[in-house]
Write a protein that holds these residues in place. Sequence first.
Motif, PDB file in Angstrom:
ATOM      1  N   LEU A   1       0.853  -1.186   0.000  1.00 35.79           N
ATOM      2  CA  LEU A   1       0.000   0.000   0.000  1.00 35.79           C
ATOM      3  C   LEU A   1       0.886   1.231   0.000  1.00 35.79           C
ATOM      4  CD1 LEU A   1      -2.637   1.682   0.535  1.00 35.79           C
ATOM      5  CD2 LEU A   1      -2.201   1.322   2.978  1.00 35.79           C
ATOM      6  N   LEU A   2       0.563   2.198  -0.846  1.00 25.65           N
ATOM      7  CA  LEU A   2       1.200   3.513  -0.841  1.00 25.65           C
ATOM      8  C   LEU A   2       0.134   4.534  -0.489  1.00 25.65           C
ATOM      9  CD1 LEU A   2       3.467   5.564  -1.381  1.00 25.65           C
ATOM     10  CD2 LEU A   2       2.861   5.466  -3.819  1.00 25.65           C
TER      11      LEU A   2
ATOM     12  N   GLY B   1       1.589  -6.837   2.911  1.00 20.68           N
ATOM     13  CA  GLY B   1       2.912  -7.222   3.364  1.00 20.68           C
ATOM     14  C   GLY B   1       3.789  -6.028   3.673  1.00 20.68           C
ATOM     15  N   ILE B   2       3.506  -4.869   3.035  1.00 22.76           N
ATOM     16  CA  ILE B   2       4.262  -3.650   3.306  1.00 22.76           C
ATOM     17  C   ILE B   2       3.362  -2.448   3.078  1.00 22.76           C
ATOM     18  CG2 ILE B   2       5.185  -3.547   0.940  1.00 22.76           C
ATOM     19  CD1 ILE B   2       7.768  -2.349   2.230  1.00 22.76           C
ATOM     20  N   MET B   3       3.504  -1.454   3.950  1.00 23.10           N
ATOM     21  CA  MET B   3       2.725  -0.223   3.864  1.00 23.10           C
ATOM     22  C   MET B   3       3.695   0.953   3.824  1.00 23.10           C
ATOM     23  SD  MET B   3      -0.127  -1.371   6.715  1.00 23.10           S
ATOM     24  CE  MET B   3      -1.368  -0.106   6.404  1.00 23.10           C
TER      25      MET B   3
ATOM     26  N   ILE C   1      -3.225   2.106  -3.875  1.00 20.59           N
ATOM     27  CA  ILE C   1      -2.844   3.516  -3.781  1.00 20.59           C
ATOM     28  C   ILE C   1      -3.962   4.287  -3.093  1.00 20.59           C
ATOM     29  CG2 ILE C   1      -2.161   5.593  -5.030  1.00 20.59           C
ATOM     30  CD1 ILE C   1      -0.165   3.406  -5.439  1.00 20.59           C
ATOM     31  N   SER C   2      -3.585   5.099  -2.112  1.00 20.82           N
ATOM     32  CA  SER C   2      -4.528   5.986  -1.435  1.00 20.82           C
ATOM     33  C   SER C   2      -3.967   7.403  -1.528  1.00 20.82           C
ATOM     34  CB  SER C   2      -4.706   5.564   0.026  1.00 20.82           C
ATOM     35  OG  SER C   2      -5.623   6.405   0.695  1.00 20.82           O
ATOM     36  N   ALA C   3      -4.557   8.219  -2.406  1.00 24.00           N
ATOM     37  CA  ALA C   3      -4.042   9.564  -2.683  1.00 24.00           C
ATOM     38  C   ALA C   3      -5.123  10.604  -2.399  1.00 24.00           C
ATOM     39  CB  ALA C   3      -3.574   9.664  -4.135  1.00 24.00           C
ATOM     40  N   ASN C   4      -4.704  11.847  -2.251  1.00 24.99           N
ATOM     41  CA  ASN C   4      -5.614  12.957  -1.960  1.00 24.99           C
ATOM     42  C   ASN C   4      -6.046  13.684  -3.225  1.00 24.99           C
ATOM     43  OD1 ASN C   4      -5.760  13.089   1.048  1.00 24.99           O
ATOM     44  ND2 ASN C   4      -3.544  13.277   0.839  1.00 24.99           N
TER      45      ASN C   4
END
Length: 270
Positions: free
Chosen positions: A116-117, A195-197, A162-165
């Motif tokens: 996740l980014l 597995g990674i954030m 992806i979690s973006a503004n």
Amino acid sequence: MEKLQAAIDEARKRRSDGPSATGRSRSAPATLPVGWTELPEFRPQANRLSRSRIVANSNNSARVAVDMLRTRLLRLMQENNWKRVMITSPNPGCGKTTVAANLALAMQRQQERRALLMDLDFAGSSLARTLGLEPQHDVSDLLEGTVSPSEQMVRIGDNLAISANRASRHDKDEVLKTGQAADVLDTLEKELDLGIMIFDFPPFFANDSAIAGASFVDCAIIIGAAEQTSIHDIDMTERDLSQYTNIAGVVLNKCRYNSGAADSYNYPYR
């Protein structure tokens, strides 16, 4: 929304009864979780990535440096059983979002883990512009529990979310200091089998967000810009931030070196 709230309630119970954040185990998913398949798929355009200096999926020689950063970070995180990494810099303009996006897309090429980014630099959001995204809701809406992951997030392929503004907001930094935000992140980690954030934080000296967010990350990478960031600023950031989380390394960004016909950008890692 009832499903999200139920998952948040379960995350709160795990936080009070279960092991600490640094005791998370590495995931090795075999099939897609239900929550993952609900995320809309996004396919970034190659020309947009190139303009944004995203080289992780290109044939650019700088991709080698990105891959080395990814592999060294993964090895360090696996050795310490870490999952969550903060990307920050002493001051604006160091290219931390560019490094974070390159790192995430490099992770996406490794199919054995999901990543996740998330853009947590609310006042200086640039991740959506970097990737060519047009989010309908802000990350703060997700962390406050007013929208579901499928309404706010997208996925690239089967293993990068992806979690973006939508735009920069100067009034949302306080959300990082709430238990609600921590619960939502725990829920996302479990429901998406992450597995990674990777979290793109504001510059360290911009506000107290990095200090507040250190409570829900395992480590931090500090980004400095060659011929721009002073050694003093990097040392101050590392010394102050190390009081709250582990320092995984320092990356010197914007290092120009001659590689024959063209200059490239290097991402050395310490």
